[in-house]
Write a protein that holds these residues in place. Sequence first.
Motif, PDB file in Angstrom:
ATOM      1  N   CYS A 164      -3.914  -0.217   8.773  1.00  0.00           N
ATOM      2  CA  CYS A 164      -3.335   0.670   7.761  1.00  0.00           C
ATOM      3  C   CYS A 164      -4.220   1.883   7.491  1.00  0.00           C
ATOM      4  CB  CYS A 164      -3.099  -0.083   6.448  1.00  0.00           C
ATOM      5  SG  CYS A 164      -1.701  -1.207   6.500  1.00  0.00           S
ATOM      6  N   ARG A 165      -5.457   1.819   7.898  1.00  0.00           N
ATOM      7  CA  ARG A 165      -6.361   2.953   7.726  1.00  0.00           C
ATOM      8  C   ARG A 165      -6.111   3.917   8.868  1.00  0.00           C
ATOM      9  NH1 ARG A 165     -12.217   1.783   6.155  1.00  0.00           N
ATOM     10  NH2 ARG A 165     -11.921   3.945   5.634  1.00  0.00           N
ATOM     11  N   ARG A 166      -5.529   5.050   8.538  1.00  0.00           N
ATOM     12  CA  ARG A 166      -5.046   5.974   9.542  1.00  0.00           C
ATOM     13  C   ARG A 166      -5.880   7.247   9.549  1.00  0.00           C
ATOM     14  NH1 ARG A 166      -0.714   2.945  11.797  1.00  0.00           N
ATOM     15  NH2 ARG A 166      -0.327   4.839  12.935  1.00  0.00           N
ATOM     16  N   GLY A 167      -5.478   8.157  10.393  1.00  0.00           N
ATOM     17  CA  GLY A 167      -6.145   9.454  10.454  1.00  0.00           C
ATOM     18  C   GLY A 167      -5.676  10.413   9.375  1.00  0.00           C
ATOM     19  N   MET A 168      -4.566  10.067   8.715  1.00  0.00           N
ATOM     20  CA  MET A 168      -4.021  10.933   7.663  1.00  0.00           C
ATOM     21  C   MET A 168      -4.123  10.214   6.322  1.00  0.00           C
ATOM     22  SD  MET A 168      -0.556  12.487   9.357  1.00  0.00           S
ATOM     23  CE  MET A 168      -0.320  13.635   8.013  1.00  0.00           C
ATOM     24  N   LEU A 169      -4.816  10.816   5.394  1.00  0.00           N
ATOM     25  CA  LEU A 169      -4.979  10.230   4.064  1.00  0.00           C
ATOM     26  C   LEU A 169      -3.629   9.955   3.413  1.00  0.00           C
ATOM     27  CD1 LEU A 169      -6.713   9.375   1.667  1.00  0.00           C
ATOM     28  CD2 LEU A 169      -6.721  11.777   0.946  1.00  0.00           C
ATOM     29  N   GLU A 170      -2.673  10.859   3.599  1.00  0.00           N
ATOM     30  CA  GLU A 170      -1.359  10.690   2.971  1.00  0.00           C
ATOM     31  C   GLU A 170      -0.678   9.408   3.436  1.00  0.00           C
ATOM     32  OE1 GLU A 170      -2.291  15.084   3.335  1.00  0.00           O
ATOM     33  OE2 GLU A 170      -2.398  13.355   4.679  1.00  0.00           O
ATOM     34  N   VAL A 171      -0.860   9.070   4.691  1.00  0.00           N
ATOM     35  CA  VAL A 171      -0.270   7.847   5.231  1.00  0.00           C
ATOM     36  C   VAL A 171      -1.035   6.631   4.704  1.00  0.00           C
ATOM     37  CG1 VAL A 171       0.256   6.579   7.360  1.00  0.00           C
ATOM     38  CG2 VAL A 171       0.649   9.050   7.252  1.00  0.00           C
ATOM     39  N   ASP A 172      -2.355   6.743   4.641  1.00  0.00           N
ATOM     40  CA  ASP A 172      -3.173   5.668   4.064  1.00  0.00           C
ATOM     41  C   ASP A 172      -2.719   5.336   2.641  1.00  0.00           C
ATOM     42  OD1 ASP A 172      -4.735   5.910   6.325  1.00  0.00           O
ATOM     43  OD2 ASP A 172      -6.552   6.515   5.280  1.00  0.00           O
ATOM     44  N   LEU A 173      -2.404   6.365   1.876  1.00  0.00           N
ATOM     45  CA  LEU A 173      -2.044   6.191   0.468  1.00  0.00           C
ATOM     46  C   LEU A 173      -0.687   5.527   0.283  1.00  0.00           C
ATOM     47  CD1 LEU A 173      -3.358   9.563  -0.986  1.00  0.00           C
ATOM     48  CD2 LEU A 173      -4.399   7.293  -1.189  1.00  0.00           C
ATOM     49  N   VAL A 174       0.072   5.417   1.341  1.00  0.00           N
ATOM     50  CA  VAL A 174       1.335   4.675   1.307  1.00  0.00           C
ATOM     51  C   VAL A 174       1.122   3.270   1.859  1.00  0.00           C
ATOM     52  CG1 VAL A 174       3.689   4.566   2.216  1.00  0.00           C
ATOM     53  CG2 VAL A 174       2.746   6.759   1.470  1.00  0.00           C
ATOM     54  N   LEU A 175       0.486   3.184   3.029  1.00  0.00           N
ATOM     55  CA  LEU A 175       0.375   1.895   3.721  1.00  0.00           C
ATOM     56  C   LEU A 175      -0.544   0.896   3.030  1.00  0.00           C
ATOM     57  CD1 LEU A 175       0.224   3.067   7.443  1.00  0.00           C
ATOM     58  CD2 LEU A 175       2.158   2.011   6.254  1.00  0.00           C
ATOM     59  N   LEU A 176      -1.712   1.334   2.618  1.00  0.00           N
ATOM     60  CA  LEU A 176      -2.670   0.389   2.027  1.00  0.00           C
ATOM     61  C   LEU A 176      -2.162  -0.246   0.729  1.00  0.00           C
ATOM     62  CD1 LEU A 176      -6.027   2.168   2.875  1.00  0.00           C
ATOM     63  CD2 LEU A 176      -5.269  -0.064   3.705  1.00  0.00           C
ATOM     64  N   PRO A 177      -1.615   0.535  -0.211  1.00  0.00           N
ATOM     65  CA  PRO A 177      -1.076  -0.120  -1.415  1.00  0.00           C
ATOM     66  C   PRO A 177       0.092  -1.054  -1.101  1.00  0.00           C
ATOM     67  CG  PRO A 177      -1.435   2.210  -1.832  1.00  0.00           C
ATOM     68  CD  PRO A 177      -1.631   1.984  -0.358  1.00  0.00           C
ATOM     69  N   PHE A 178       0.930  -0.675  -0.135  1.00  0.00           N
ATOM     70  CA  PHE A 178       2.024  -1.557   0.248  1.00  0.00           C
ATOM     71  C   PHE A 178       1.471  -2.868   0.788  1.00  0.00           C
ATOM     72  CE2 PHE A 178       5.073  -3.378   3.171  1.00  0.00           C
ATOM     73  CZ  PHE A 178       6.217  -3.415   2.391  1.00  0.00           C
ATOM     74  N   LEU A 179       0.484  -2.785   1.648  1.00  0.00           N
ATOM     75  CA  LEU A 179      -0.120  -3.992   2.206  1.00  0.00           C
ATOM     76  C   LEU A 179      -0.693  -4.866   1.099  1.00  0.00           C
ATOM     77  CD1 LEU A 179      -1.068  -5.660   4.693  1.00  0.00           C
ATOM     78  CD2 LEU A 179      -3.188  -4.337   4.583  1.00  0.00           C
ATOM     79  N   GLU A 180      -1.432  -4.279   0.207  1.00  0.00           N
ATOM     80  CA  GLU A 180      -2.108  -5.037  -0.848  1.00  0.00           C
ATOM     81  C   GLU A 180      -1.136  -5.627  -1.879  1.00  0.00           C
ATOM     82  OE1 GLU A 180      -5.238  -5.844  -0.698  1.00  0.00           O
ATOM     83  OE2 GLU A 180      -5.646  -4.558   1.022  1.00  0.00           O
ATOM     84  N   ASN A 181      -0.055  -4.904  -2.172  1.00  0.00           N
ATOM     85  CA  ASN A 181       0.811  -5.307  -3.283  1.00  0.00           C
ATOM     86  C   ASN A 181       2.132  -5.951  -2.876  1.00  0.00           C
ATOM     87  OD1 ASN A 181      -1.022  -4.205  -5.187  1.00  0.00           O
ATOM     88  ND2 ASN A 181      -0.208  -2.181  -4.750  1.00  0.00           N
TER      89      ASN A 181
END
Length: 82
Positions: free
Chosen positions: A10-27
């Motif tokens: 989920c840690r990507r090259g684009m911060l904007e994508v990280d800010l969607v994927l990581l919270p989705f994964l965690e929550n």
Amino acid sequence: MDINRLRWACRRGMLEVDLVLLPFLENEYASLPDAQKVLFERLLECEDQDLFSWFLKKSDPEDPEIKEIVAIVNSKTGLKVE
């Protein structure tokens, strides 16, 4: 895939994508049915530019299964795009 590998994916090259994927994964990821977990793992194989466009609702994935998981992610992240 175990949660640590997913977190890394989920840690990507684009911060904007990280800010969607990581919270989705965690929550949300843990509460998904197994079939949707598999779709999420497939989603992580997609290119960052495509993910960015899909999450901002500028385009839709051609693959109906990827489109399904994008809709789920978008509905759960609270990202409001008009």
